[in-house]
Enzyme design. Structure first.
Site, mmCIF file in Angstrom:
data_model
loop_
_atom_site.group_PDB
_atom_site.id
_atom_site.type_symbol
_atom_site.label_atom_id
_atom_site.label_comp_id
_atom_site.label_asym_id
_atom_site.label_seq_id
_atom_site.Cartn_x
_atom_site.Cartn_y
_atom_site.Cartn_z
ATOM 1 N N ASP A 163 78.526 -14.044 -30.974
ATOM 2 C CA ASP A 163 79.172 -13.854 -29.907
ATOM 3 C C ASP A 163 79.116 -15.543 -28.860
ATOM 4 O O ASP A 163 79.782 -15.841 -28.075
ATOM 5 C CB ASP A 163 78.352 -12.386 -28.866
ATOM 6 C CG ASP A 163 78.738 -11.430 -29.660
ATOM 7 O OD1 ASP A 163 79.207 -11.142 -29.841
ATOM 8 O OD2 ASP A 163 77.267 -10.980 -30.120
ATOM 9 N N HIS A 191 75.285 -6.331 -29.162
ATOM 10 C CA HIS A 191 75.935 -7.320 -29.605
ATOM 11 C C HIS A 191 76.838 -5.784 -29.495
ATOM 12 O O HIS A 191 77.277 -4.956 -30.341
ATOM 13 C CB HIS A 191 75.831 -7.413 -30.748
ATOM 14 C CG HIS A 191 76.883 -7.978 -32.002
ATOM 15 N ND1 HIS A 191 77.939 -8.445 -31.334
ATOM 16 C CD2 HIS A 191 78.063 -7.079 -32.637
ATOM 17 C CE1 HIS A 191 78.728 -8.946 -31.872
ATOM 18 N NE2 HIS A 191 78.711 -7.904 -32.965
#
Length: 332
Positions: A163, A191
């Site tokens: 990410d 996540h």
């Protein structure tokens, strides 16, 4: 030059015949992760039906003739897979498919990680470190670490670096600069689609990223959405979940722990919370983490948040608490 007198580092990779591992193993074996002078033994775990495919991967690793690859162990036995491991990369998990709900992933994968934690505690080396890649990685790490109470909490990580890398790329493109100009990019929380990619504390060329970009509507809207939904967009485009980018992020995560973060910068890792920033203790939560080359690390303190950021962090915290409630029966 490989130092053949050095003891090899044993690295366990689960789901070793899968797509992410296929993009990962050759880079580890080549010396890119642990260095060109450090021998490595890869301990590759797969389920029994995938062992034939794993044999093919092993043939290719052999055919590369990497000087740093000191050995291969192919097994469907968890005890053997984690024996003497100093690093365990828990990649194997049911892949996310288009339209799959997060609860489905929790149900499918949660029961796999308790036994893995037990096997790691029983068999791994005393310096073991564990990076959970398989999703939902935060809660999978929560389950695995809960079943390995003798392994220090600071040895467990879940991967939010993918990410971070996605967010850096988005900021660099928007600013029209090389991605190397982007630093101090933290991913807060899970996540998942609730994660908070923090552009306000990021830097571009040493300046606050939001000042360089000058488009608050984009930062608070399209940027966050693009990072949160990038995995789903990739699945929609190629029909499969992220593989090469996930493998690259796993390597970045390990190297950040091994090599240390640059002075004044940080990396994104999900770690077991000690209550930092008001996050409940025990959750595996994405934070900005500063690391040192001796393997020690700490959550970066003093990062300031706006009301907007606090709302986003609260939302992702709530999701992790919900996930923890859903897997209570899998926790010791």
């Amino acid at each position: 030059m490989v130092d053949v007198a050095r003891n090899p580092v044993h690295v366990t990779v689960t789901g070793a015949a899968g797509q992410v591992s296929y993009a990962l193993l050759f880079r580890i074996a080549s010396g890119q992760v642990f260095g060109p002078d450090q021998p490595v033994v890869l301990r590759l775990l797969e389920i029994e039906p995938a062992m034939k495919a794993l044999e093919g991967v092993a043939m290719e690793l052999d055919d590369c003739a990497f000087p740093t690859l000191a050995g291969l162990v192919l097994t469907s036995n968890q005890q053997e897979a984690f024996d003497s491991a100093s690093w365990a990369l828990l990649v194997g998990a049911m892949p996310r498919k288009e339209g799959m709900e997060r609860g489905d992933l929790l149900s499918a994968n949660g029961g796999l990680f308790g036994p893995m934690g037990e096997a790691i505690q029983k068999n791994a080396a005393s310096d073991i470190r564990v990076l959970v890649v398989g999703n939902p990685c935060n809660t999978n790490a929560l389950i695995a670490s809960g079943h390995a109470p003798d392994i220090p909490a600071d040895r467990w990580f879940a991967m939010t670096r993918l990410d971070e890398n996605r967010a850096k790329s988005q900021l660099a493109k928007k600013a029209g600069v090389p991605v190397a100009e982007v630093s101090n990019l933290a991913i807060w929380g899970n996540h998942s689609a609730t994660q908070y990619p923090d552009a306000y504390n990021a830097r571009i060329g040493g300046r606050r990223a939001t000042d360089v970009i000058g488009d608050e509507e984009w930062v608070n809207g399209e940027f966050i959405s693009a990072v949160q939904k990038r995995g789903a967009a990739i699945i929609s485009a190629r029909g499969l979940s992220s593989a090469a980018s996930a493998a690259s992020a796993a390597i970045d995560s390990v190297k950040s722990v091994l090599d240390g973060t640059p002075e004044g910068d940080w990396t994104s890792l999900a770690v077991i919370s000690k209550g930092e920033y008001g996050v409940p203790e025990g959750l595996v939560f994405g934070y900005p983490v500063a690391t040192k080359a001796d393997g020690t690390w700490s959550v970066v303190e003093g990062v300031e948040h706006s009301d907007f950021a606090r709302e986003k962090i609260s939302k992702t915290t709530d999701e992790l608490l919900q996930e923890r409630d859903l897997v209570k029966h899998l926790l010791p």
